[in-house]
Scaffold this active site. Sequence first.
Site, mmCIF file in Angstrom:
data_model
loop_
_atom_site.group_PDB
_atom_site.id
_atom_site.type_symbol
_atom_site.label_atom_id
_atom_site.label_comp_id
_atom_site.label_asym_id
_atom_site.label_seq_id
_atom_site.Cartn_x
_atom_site.Cartn_y
_atom_site.Cartn_z
ATOM 1 N N GLY A 1 0.521 -56.225 56.682
ATOM 2 C CA GLY A 1 1.360 -55.867 57.825
ATOM 3 C C GLY A 1 1.898 -57.045 58.605
ATOM 4 O O GLY A 1 2.158 -56.924 59.799
ATOM 5 N N LEU B 1 4.061 -49.045 49.869
ATOM 6 C CA LEU B 1 4.128 -49.084 48.406
ATOM 7 C C LEU B 1 4.254 -47.717 47.735
ATOM 8 O O LEU B 1 4.290 -47.650 46.513
ATOM 9 C CB LEU B 1 2.903 -49.829 47.856
ATOM 10 C CG LEU B 1 2.754 -51.260 48.397
ATOM 11 C CD1 LEU B 1 1.603 -51.979 47.712
ATOM 12 C CD2 LEU B 1 4.037 -52.060 48.251
ATOM 13 N N LEU C 1 6.370 -44.091 46.970
ATOM 14 C CA LEU C 1 7.713 -43.519 46.990
ATOM 15 C C LEU C 1 7.790 -42.474 48.116
ATOM 16 O O LEU C 1 6.885 -41.649 48.262
ATOM 17 C CB LEU C 1 7.972 -42.858 45.636
ATOM 18 C CG LEU C 1 9.406 -42.579 45.233
ATOM 19 C CD1 LEU C 1 10.219 -43.870 45.185
ATOM 20 C CD2 LEU C 1 9.428 -41.890 43.876
ATOM 21 N N ASN D 1 14.058 -50.335 53.841
ATOM 22 C CA ASN D 1 12.934 -50.999 53.170
ATOM 23 C C ASN D 1 13.234 -52.488 53.088
ATOM 24 O O ASN D 1 14.388 -52.898 53.013
ATOM 25 C CB ASN D 1 12.809 -50.424 51.748
ATOM 26 C CG ASN D 1 11.689 -51.071 50.961
ATOM 27 O OD1 ASN D 1 10.570 -51.233 51.459
ATOM 28 N ND2 ASN D 1 11.974 -51.458 49.719
ATOM 29 N N HIS E 1 12.413 -55.744 50.662
ATOM 30 C CA HIS E 1 11.908 -56.082 49.332
ATOM 31 C C HIS E 1 11.934 -57.600 49.161
ATOM 32 O O HIS E 1 12.933 -58.245 49.512
ATOM 33 C CB HIS E 1 12.767 -55.403 48.265
ATOM 34 C CG HIS E 1 12.205 -55.571 46.897
ATOM 35 N ND1 HIS E 1 11.135 -54.839 46.442
ATOM 36 C CD2 HIS E 1 12.535 -56.414 45.889
ATOM 37 C CE1 HIS E 1 10.831 -55.216 45.216
ATOM 38 N NE2 HIS E 1 11.660 -56.169 44.854
ATOM 39 N N ASP F 1 13.328 -48.948 45.325
ATOM 40 C CA ASP F 1 14.149 -50.153 45.500
ATOM 41 C C ASP F 1 15.631 -49.951 45.177
ATOM 42 O O ASP F 1 16.321 -50.885 44.772
ATOM 43 C CB ASP F 1 13.580 -51.314 44.654
ATOM 44 C CG ASP F 1 12.158 -51.644 45.066
ATOM 45 O OD1 ASP F 1 11.877 -51.581 46.265
ATOM 46 O OD2 ASP F 1 11.341 -51.964 44.186
HETATM 47 C C1 GAR Z 1 6.342 -58.023 51.823
HETATM 48 O O1 GAR Z 1 6.610 -59.191 51.106
HETATM 49 C C2 GAR Z 1 7.321 -56.934 51.453
HETATM 50 O O2 GAR Z 1 8.600 -57.398 51.164
HETATM 51 C C3 GAR Z 1 6.685 -56.384 50.217
HETATM 52 O O3 GAR Z 1 5.320 -56.330 50.507
HETATM 53 C C4 GAR Z 1 5.010 -57.432 51.373
HETATM 54 C C5 GAR Z 1 4.196 -56.903 52.530
HETATM 55 O O4 GAR Z 1 3.722 -57.964 53.318
HETATM 56 N N1 GAR Z 1 7.224 -55.110 49.857
HETATM 57 C C6 GAR Z 1 7.415 -54.727 48.602
HETATM 58 O O5 GAR Z 1 7.099 -55.415 47.660
HETATM 59 C C7 GAR Z 1 8.047 -53.348 48.436
HETATM 60 N N2 GAR Z 1 8.443 -53.143 47.071
HETATM 61 P P1 GAR Z 1 3.147 -57.671 54.756
HETATM 62 O O6 GAR Z 1 2.152 -56.517 54.613
HETATM 63 O O7 GAR Z 1 2.466 -58.935 55.161
HETATM 64 O O8 GAR Z 1 4.296 -57.301 55.650
#
Ligand code: GAR
Length: 197
Positions: free
Chosen positions: A17, A90, A92, A107, A109, A150
């Site tokens: 997060g 993560l 859908l 979202n 990515h 995505d």
């Molecule tokens: C982030 O890098 C985000 O872009 C990615 O998960 C990470 C979460 O980091 N999301 C995906 O890969 C979605 N397909 P965080 O929990 O430290 O914000």
Amino acid sequence: MKRPDKKNIVIFASGSGSNAQRLLEHFERHPEIRVAALFSNNPKAYALQRAETYHVPALLFSRDEFYNSDKVLRQVQQFKPDLIVLAGFLWLVPQSLLHAFPDKIINIHPALLPRYGGKGMHGLNVHTAVVQAGDSESGITIHRINEEYDKGEFILQEYCPVHPEDTPEELAARVLQLEHKYLPLVVEKLLLEKDEL
Ligand code: GAR
């Protein structure tokens, strides 16, 4: 004169997060926008604690509640979201939520979609694939969501270099910096209908 109500953001997060944290920080004292709630599918998600630190309601739900009931939808509706932000979420998103909030779910990515997207493409999996492909550039994509992983209209892409000696972890750190910089700005731009970031 009565002040207009603030716009509400609802965050969905599955893990650490750090992007949620950036939104919590950025909007903590914002005059027009607030983070109204954070939802998570993962009881171990540190994102839940981050929300609590900012006195933002943190709600946990199960797979069954998400896909086989309208409990999450009803809870989200209570916060009257103007925007729902998937910040490292993560799963859908089910049709019921998509239909309830058309064009209101975005979202982030950690790669330049349409490459390196789809089921299973998250976190270090993405950066490992980019490094293994020998790409010289990566970055972030912030996009609206639809019923596929995505996919959906792009809102912003920002770029960073990939160095030949990069490990996936080093690339991840560089991409995360871009995420932290741009996610709050994009949210603000969308909600306040600004022309510029
Ligand atoms: C982030 O890098 C985000 O872009 C990615 O998960 C990470 C979460 O980091 N999301 C995906 O890969 C979605 N397909 P965080 O929990 O430290 O914000």
